[in-house]
Design a protein around this motif. Structure first.
Motif, PDB file in Angstrom:
ATOM      1  N   GLN A 442       0.830  -1.197   0.000  1.00  0.00           N
ATOM      2  CA  GLN A 442       0.000   0.000   0.000  1.00  0.00           C
ATOM      3  C   GLN A 442       0.869   1.254   0.000  1.00  0.00           C
ATOM      4  OE1 GLN A 442      -2.537   0.855   3.444  1.00  0.00           O
ATOM      5  NE2 GLN A 442      -4.152   1.545   2.061  1.00  0.00           N
ATOM      6  N   ARG A 443       0.498   2.213  -0.824  1.00  0.00           N
ATOM      7  CA  ARG A 443       1.179   3.510  -0.903  1.00  0.00           C
ATOM      8  C   ARG A 443       0.174   4.594  -0.521  1.00  0.00           C
ATOM      9  NH1 ARG A 443       6.492   1.765  -1.484  1.00  0.00           N
ATOM     10  NH2 ARG A 443       6.582   0.149  -3.112  1.00  0.00           N
ATOM     11  N   SER A 444       0.619   5.597   0.245  1.00  0.00           N
ATOM     12  CA  SER A 444      -0.308   6.619   0.742  1.00  0.00           C
ATOM     13  C   SER A 444       0.299   8.006   0.614  1.00  0.00           C
ATOM     14  CB  SER A 444      -0.649   6.351   2.218  1.00  0.00           C
ATOM     15  OG  SER A 444      -1.244   5.085   2.381  1.00  0.00           O
ATOM     16  N   PHE A 445      -0.562   8.986   0.295  1.00  0.00           N
ATOM     17  CA  PHE A 445      -0.147  10.377   0.144  1.00  0.00           C
ATOM     18  C   PHE A 445      -1.288  11.292   0.592  1.00  0.00           C
ATOM     19  CE2 PHE A 445       1.785   7.729  -3.074  1.00  0.00           C
ATOM     20  CZ  PHE A 445       3.136   8.018  -2.945  1.00  0.00           C
ATOM     21  N   SER A 446      -0.939  12.494   0.980  1.00  0.00           N
ATOM     22  CA  SER A 446      -1.948  13.481   1.356  1.00  0.00           C
ATOM     23  C   SER A 446      -2.247  14.412   0.184  1.00  0.00           C
ATOM     24  CB  SER A 446      -1.463  14.317   2.546  1.00  0.00           C
ATOM     25  OG  SER A 446      -2.371  15.376   2.795  1.00  0.00           O
ATOM     26  N   LEU A 447      -3.540  14.615  -0.078  1.00  0.00           N
ATOM     27  CA  LEU A 447      -3.981  15.603  -1.066  1.00  0.00           C
ATOM     28  C   LEU A 447      -4.687  16.764  -0.379  1.00  0.00           C
ATOM     29  CD1 LEU A 447      -5.355  13.471  -4.052  1.00  0.00           C
ATOM     30  CD2 LEU A 447      -3.024  14.212  -3.571  1.00  0.00           C
ATOM     31  N   ALA A 448      -4.465  16.915   0.929  1.00  0.00           N
ATOM     32  CA  ALA A 448      -5.137  17.981   1.681  1.00  0.00           C
ATOM     33  C   ALA A 448      -4.778  19.365   1.164  1.00  0.00           C
ATOM     34  CB  ALA A 448      -4.802  17.866   3.168  1.00  0.00           C
ATOM     35  N   GLY A 449      -3.605  19.499   0.557  1.00  0.00           N
ATOM     36  CA  GLY A 449      -3.206  20.786   0.005  1.00  0.00           C
ATOM     37  C   GLY A 449      -4.053  21.230  -1.167  1.00  0.00           C
ATOM     38  N   TYR A 450      -4.891  20.325  -1.690  1.00  0.00           N
ATOM     39  CA  TYR A 450      -5.747  20.656  -2.834  1.00  0.00           C
ATOM     40  C   TYR A 450      -7.214  20.798  -2.426  1.00  0.00           C
ATOM     41  CZ  TYR A 450      -1.492  19.229  -5.126  1.00  0.00           C
ATOM     42  OH  TYR A 450      -0.169  19.140  -5.488  1.00  0.00           O
ATOM     43  N   ALA A 451      -7.452  21.009  -1.133  1.00  0.00           N
ATOM     44  CA  ALA A 451      -8.818  21.206  -0.650  1.00  0.00           C
ATOM     45  C   ALA A 451      -9.468  22.364  -1.389  1.00  0.00           C
ATOM     46  CB  ALA A 451      -8.804  21.481   0.854  1.00  0.00           C
ATOM     47  N   GLY A 452     -10.702  22.140  -1.844  1.00  0.00           N
ATOM     48  CA  GLY A 452     -11.422  23.167  -2.579  1.00  0.00           C
ATOM     49  C   GLY A 452     -11.139  23.161  -4.070  1.00  0.00           C
ATOM     50  N   GLN A 453     -10.311  22.226  -4.543  1.00  0.00           N
ATOM     51  CA  GLN A 453      -9.957  22.185  -5.959  1.00  0.00           C
ATOM     52  C   GLN A 453     -10.414  20.873  -6.608  1.00  0.00           C
ATOM     53  OE1 GLN A 453      -5.851  23.359  -6.921  1.00  0.00           O
ATOM     54  NE2 GLN A 453      -5.573  23.930  -4.778  1.00  0.00           N
ATOM     55  N   THR A 454     -10.655  20.942  -7.912  1.00  0.00           N
ATOM     56  CA  THR A 454     -10.878  19.741  -8.701  1.00  0.00           C
ATOM     57  C   THR A 454      -9.572  19.401  -9.392  1.00  0.00           C
ATOM     58  OG1 THR A 454     -13.220  20.226  -9.068  1.00  0.00           O
ATOM     59  CG2 THR A 454     -12.173  18.697 -10.590  1.00  0.00           C
ATOM     60  N   VAL A 455      -9.040  18.230  -9.111  1.00  0.00           N
ATOM     61  CA  VAL A 455      -7.752  17.828  -9.660  1.00  0.00           C
ATOM     62  C   VAL A 455      -7.893  16.464 -10.329  1.00  0.00           C
ATOM     63  CG1 VAL A 455      -6.405  19.130  -7.962  1.00  0.00           C
ATOM     64  CG2 VAL A 455      -7.079  16.766  -7.458  1.00  0.00           C
ATOM     65  N   THR A 456      -6.901  16.106 -11.113  1.00  0.00           N
ATOM     66  CA  THR A 456      -6.864  14.800 -11.765  1.00  0.00           C
ATOM     67  C   THR A 456      -5.713  13.985 -11.182  1.00  0.00           C
ATOM     68  OG1 THR A 456      -7.821  15.626 -13.829  1.00  0.00           O
ATOM     69  CG2 THR A 456      -6.559  13.574 -13.949  1.00  0.00           C
ATOM     70  N   LEU A 457      -6.036  12.807 -10.725  1.00  0.00           N
ATOM     71  CA  LEU A 457      -5.030  11.850 -10.273  1.00  0.00           C
ATOM     72  C   LEU A 457      -4.623  11.029 -11.485  1.00  0.00           C
ATOM     73  CD1 LEU A 457      -3.492  10.188  -8.104  1.00  0.00           C
ATOM     74  CD2 LEU A 457      -5.589   8.839  -7.846  1.00  0.00           C
ATOM     75  N   LYS A 458      -3.311  10.992 -11.777  1.00  0.00           N
ATOM     76  CA  LYS A 458      -2.862  10.321 -12.999  1.00  0.00           C
ATOM     77  C   LYS A 458      -1.674   9.407 -12.721  1.00  0.00           C
ATOM     78  CE  LYS A 458      -1.504  11.199 -17.817  1.00  0.00           C
ATOM     79  NZ  LYS A 458      -1.225  12.258 -18.828  1.00  0.00           N
ATOM     80  N   PHE A 459      -1.774   8.175 -13.224  1.00  0.00           N
ATOM     81  CA  PHE A 459      -0.673   7.219 -13.197  1.00  0.00           C
ATOM     82  C   PHE A 459      -0.140   7.093 -14.624  1.00  0.00           C
ATOM     83  CE2 PHE A 459      -3.654   6.016  -9.881  1.00  0.00           C
ATOM     84  CZ  PHE A 459      -2.850   5.723  -8.787  1.00  0.00           C
ATOM     85  N   THR A 460       1.176   7.170 -14.794  1.00  0.00           N
ATOM     86  CA  THR A 460       1.789   7.025 -16.111  1.00  0.00           C
ATOM     87  C   THR A 460       2.894   5.991 -16.038  1.00  0.00           C
ATOM     88  OG1 THR A 460       1.344   9.347 -16.659  1.00  0.00           O
ATOM     89  CG2 THR A 460       2.960   8.189 -18.016  1.00  0.00           C
ATOM     90  N   GLY A 461       2.706   4.865 -16.750  1.00  0.00           N
ATOM     91  CA  GLY A 461       3.711   3.810 -16.795  1.00  0.00           C
ATOM     92  C   GLY A 461       4.471   3.879 -18.101  1.00  0.00           C
TER      93      GLY A 461
END
Length: 481
Positions: A442-461
């Protein structure tokens, strides 16, 4: 089975395979989010003897607007004050609008420094008691979505000799107000004078204050300061982030965060960490901001960002700061069991092929694994609610490879956050063939810095020209609360 290390397009004809287990290497990259469309509005208090004695807790001598001293500061000496490093660092991002209050604090009034015009209030070691009206204003501001940054000093640090120090003044704010005097933030400030220490950060990789866009926090500094006693039974949101040496849990918290109503709260037990050593002539100052044994700048700036992100429009009268956060998991089709629904991806990424294995269910996402030059992508857009204090992104990753190198990353998987225009705001991590191992991690990260925003989560292999590496993802989640 997991761990097959042959080209993906030939896996169906292979009867046996092998797995290369290599030492895990992850390249973490920190990036500052793009400038906010509406700058976060920060008000620094200078109406309560913040410059008494040797104190100089101002971002600039130009008040209320520091831009009057220098409209485009590039160095901390462009503004005058022991907090100028803090102020200039925020100003240079383009994300913040800073002002200084030099008169009584109000909420719902018409003055330019009324709290309804701001997202965060910074109280840098106040040395006079807040009036009844001010305490009502501050507490209502926080309850309606504002951020409150309280910075204390050691007991007895009565710089203007009026019989009150910051410990007493801030405790009075929390226990003697008309809004909520029943331990609203879940902590009290200790009557201590700790001469020196380097408090250490707790281990919490998803915490946005400790691991924010301004850097990773490891230690802070005590140069005559105090701590707080936490009372989670009174407010379950209270959390100690850095502790005095030898302390943990509910005692000895040198830096703590909490919430109240729709707002956020931060506490710091000493003013020395925010002191940049420069200020007005005649003051004896200490450069804690640049202390090489601590990471005070990252702590101050990450905390400011976190506090200001607590609401879409601060503690304003329009009720924008009164929005609430409902705990939820936000990613659609997060286990891929609905096939390609909700996700955007290149061909054949979301699959139920038996050549690799899902962690749970039947479907998973499989990027790369062809043994030839190839790029796969997988993405989903999500809106992080403005009022949520936690936004924890997680996913399970399995990597298998035919590469034999233990030092060169030939094939990579990037995990990135993009804005609506496709601009990369942050690369959360880069994995490679060097991370090959049996099973999922399992890998974990915080996206709290983007509160109030619409963002795209993207994986690129991305794969090189020979020897396959497969990046297999399952059970994603973005949990907010």
């Amino acid at each position: 089975m997991l761990g097959l290390s042959v080209p993906r397009h030939r896996l169906g004809a292979v009867l046996a395979g092998f797995s290369l287990v290599a030492a895990g290497v992850v390249v973490q990259v920190t990036a500052t989010p793009a400038a906010a469309a509406t700058p976060h509005r920060i008000l620094f208090d200078n109406a309560h003897a913040e410059t008494a004695g040797n104190a100089d807790w101002i971002v600039s001598t130009s008040q209320p607007d520091p831009l009057g001293q220098d409209s485009s500061p590039s160095a901390e000496t462009d503004w005058t004050g022991a907090l100028s490093s803090w102020g200039v660092a925020l100003q240079k991002t383009g994300d913040y609008s800073l002002k200084t209050a030099s008169s009584a604090l109000t909420y719902g009034g018409s003055s330019a420094t009324d709290l309804s015009n701001f997202d965060t209030l910074v109280l840098p070691e106040p040395n006079t008691l807040f009036t009844t009206a001010e305490k009502t204003a501050i507490m209502t501001f926080v309850k309606n979505g504002g951020g409150l940054f309280m910075i204390s000093d050691h007991t007895g640090a009565d710089r203007n000799n009026d019989g009150e120090d910051a410990v007493e003044i801030l405790n009075d704010l929390m226990t003697n107000n008309s809004v909520d005097s029943t331990d609203p933030f879940g902590f009290s400030i200790d009557s201590l004078s700790i001469s020196s220490d380097y408090p250490s950060a707790i281990s919490d990789s998803s915490n946005p204050v400790l691991h924010g866009s301004f850097g990773t926090v490891t230690k802070s500094l005590i140069a005559s300061g105090t701590t707080a006693t936490l009372k989670p039974a009174d407010n379950s949101a209270v959390k100690g982030l850095l502790y005095r040496t030898g302390y943990s849990g509910n005692t000895g918290a040198f830096f703590a965060t909490s919430s109240f109503g729709s707002g956020r709260v931060a506490f710091w037990g000493d003013s020395s960490p925010i002191d940049d050593g420069t200020g007005q002539s005649g003051n004896t100052l200490y450069d804690g901001w640049n202390d090489s044994g601590a990471t005070n700048a990252a702590l101050a700036l990450n905390a400011t960002q976190w506090l200001a992100g607590g609401s879409s429009s601060g503690g304003g009268d329009d009720g924008g700061g009164g929005s609430t956060c409902t705990s939820a998991q936000l990613l659609g089709n997060n286990g891929f069991e609905s096939g390609s629904s909700t996700w955007s991806s290149t061909s054949s990424v979301i699959t139920n092929s038996t050549d690799e294995s899902a962690r749970t269910g039947s479907y998973y996402a499989w990027l790369a694994g062809y043994g030839s030059a190839h790029t796969d992508t997988l993405s989903q857009s999500v809106t992080v609610p403005a009022a949520c204090t936690t936004a924890a992104l997680s996913f399970y990753l399995h990597v298998d490879t035919a590469e034999t190198s233990t030092s060169t990353a030939y094939d990579t998987l990037k995990v990135q956050v993009l804005n609506s225009s496709g601009t990369v705001l942050s690369t959360l991590a880069t994995y490679s063939n060097l991370n090959a191992a049996s099973g999922y991690t399992q890998r974990s990260f915080s996206l709290a810095g983007y509160a109030g925003q619409t963002v795209t989560l993207k994986f690129t292999g991305t794969e090189g020209s020979t020897l396959q590496t497969s990046f297999v993802i399952d059970d994603t989640a973005l949990n907010v609360s």
